[in-house]
Design a protein around this motif. Structure first.
Motif, short mmCIF file in Angstrom:
data_model
loop_
_atom_site.label_atom_id
_atom_site.label_comp_id
_atom_site.label_asym_id
_atom_site.label_seq_id
_atom_site.Cartn_x
_atom_site.Cartn_y
_atom_site.Cartn_z
N VAL A 159 -15.23 -40.90 16.26
CA VAL A 159 -16.09 -41.11 17.43
C VAL A 159 -16.09 -39.86 18.32
N ILE A 160 -14.91 -39.30 18.57
CA ILE A 160 -14.82 -38.10 19.41
C ILE A 160 -15.53 -36.93 18.77
N MET A 161 -15.37 -36.77 17.48
CA MET A 161 -16.00 -35.65 16.78
C MET A 161 -17.52 -35.74 16.86
N VAL A 162 -18.05 -36.93 16.63
CA VAL A 162 -19.51 -37.11 16.66
C VAL A 162 -20.04 -36.90 18.07
N LEU A 163 -19.41 -37.52 19.06
CA LEU A 163 -19.88 -37.39 20.44
C LEU A 163 -19.79 -35.95 20.94
N PHE A 223 -24.56 -29.59 21.21
CA PHE A 223 -25.93 -29.16 20.97
C PHE A 223 -26.84 -29.50 22.15
N LYS A 224 -26.43 -30.42 23.00
CA LYS A 224 -27.24 -30.79 24.16
C LYS A 224 -26.89 -30.01 25.41
N LEU A 263 -25.92 -33.40 11.00
CA LEU A 263 -24.50 -33.12 11.22
C LEU A 263 -23.71 -34.40 11.45
N THR A 264 -24.29 -35.34 12.17
CA THR A 264 -23.61 -36.62 12.41
C THR A 264 -23.40 -37.38 11.11
N LEU A 265 -24.43 -37.45 10.27
CA LEU A 265 -24.31 -38.16 8.99
C LEU A 265 -23.28 -37.49 8.08
N LEU A 316 -18.07 -37.72 5.43
CA LEU A 316 -16.81 -37.07 5.08
C LEU A 316 -15.62 -37.85 5.62
N ARG A 317 -15.76 -38.39 6.83
CA ARG A 317 -14.64 -39.13 7.41
C ARG A 317 -14.40 -40.43 6.66
N ARG A 318 -15.44 -41.07 6.22
CA ARG A 318 -15.27 -42.31 5.45
C ARG A 318 -14.58 -42.04 4.14
N ARG A 319 -14.92 -40.91 3.49
CA ARG A 319 -14.25 -40.56 2.23
C ARG A 319 -12.78 -40.30 2.47
N ASP A 320 -12.44 -39.64 3.56
CA ASP A 320 -11.03 -39.38 3.87
C ASP A 320 -10.28 -40.69 4.11
N MET A 321 -10.94 -41.62 4.83
CA MET A 321 -10.29 -42.89 5.13
C MET A 321 -10.10 -43.71 3.86
N GLU A 322 -11.05 -43.62 2.93
CA GLU A 322 -10.90 -44.36 1.66
C GLU A 322 -9.80 -43.77 0.80
#
Length: 286
Positions: free
Chosen positions: A211-215, A221-222, A273-275, A280-286
């Motif tokens: 969550v922190i990485m995405v936000l 970028f904003k 970038l968000t996707l 990548l994070r889901r793969r790490d968690m799996e």
């Protein structure tokens, strides 16, 4: 059924007016050549996108600056937020913990323009407070915001200091939700503090880290206010990032259609970038 629609109608109406409507308008504006001064719009199709991607060398320079800003801001912000001084140490109760949390979180609620103005004065040449402190220890500091090699670093660091408190609070909440039984059991088995953190704490922080990485990436970028107040995109366009470039095209040069095309391209970049981060994070968690 009618009652259900009545309950969701305020949220739905707000979504249509404040999100879907402006998004549709941006799509329309991006296909036009509309000048705010003349108030005349001419349909040009995908010409704005063609000009941005293939005919405007400044665009890729701006994208490069935005990527550099994100690569500097996101890791530094996350590392600082998770450091012992900000998150791990402050997640344990001790005397004065509320005071320190308040001190680190105070910049988050401080006006961004006021924050940028203060740092702009502090980072001036010989008269700036930062260079005066460096002079006490024999270091001749640069003119931080007027030298291309230092301006981007200065903006990144000041932005990190302002926003790190928010991520610190998120990490503290996540750390305090981890059962202490895991840590105590690992220590009984002879695990060191580093092993406890690497094998237990860090994996359990994975959802919060995502969550922190995405936000933080989206926020990098904003970024606009810091660039606008501290450097104005200079020197030599060294801090000209995408959000500020869109502002220049739309409200300084009055090329609304071109600015809308830039905004859509930025939307696609941030979405991609968000996707990538989520995948990548889901793969790490799996």
């Amino acid at each position: 059924m009618l009652e259900a629609w009545l309950f969701v109608s305020p949220t739905l109406i707000g979504f249509l007016i404040f999100f879907l409507g402006p998004l549709a308008a941006i799509f329309y504006y991006s296909t036009t050549e509309w000048n705010l001064l003349s108030q005349q719009a001419t349909f040009v199709g995908l010409r704005n996108f063609h000009n941005v991607l293939l005919e405007n060398p400044d665009f890729w320079h701006v994208v490069r600056n935005s990527v550099i800003f994100a690569l500097g801001l996101v890791p530094l912000n996350m590392a600082l937020a998770l450091s012992l001084a900000l998150a791990l140490a402050l997640s344990r109760p001790f005397f004065g913990v509320v005071f320190f949390r308040t001190v680190f979180f105070a910049p988050v609620v401080t006006s961004a323009i006021a924050w940028a103005i203060v740092w702009k004065f502090m980072l001036q040449g010989e008269g700036g407070a930062v260079n005066q402190m460096l002079a006490w220890i024999g270091i001749d500091g640069p003119n931080w915001l007027r030298e291309p090699n230092w301006a981007m670093a200065a903006v990144i660091v000041t932005r990190v200091i302002k926003m790190v408190g928010l991520n610190m609070i998120l990490y503290i909440a996540a750390l305090q939700s981890i059962p202490r039984d895991y840590e105590e059991a690992a220590k009984l088995e002879g695990a060191s503090r580093w092993q406890v953190f690497r094998m237990i704490t860090w994996p359990l922080l994975a959802p919060t880290t995502l969550v922190i990485m995405v936000l933080t990436t989206i926020g990098s970028f904003k970024v606009f206010d810091h660039i606008y107040q501290m450097t104005g995109g200079g020197p030599e366009n060294g801090t000209l990032v995408l959000a500020f470039y869109i502002y220049q095209q739309g409200f300084k040069f009055f090329n609304v259609g071109y600015a809308a095309a830039l905004a859509l391209i930025m939307f696609v970049i941030v979405m991609a970038l968000t996707l990538v981060q989520v995948t990548l994070r889901r793969r790490d968690m799996e």
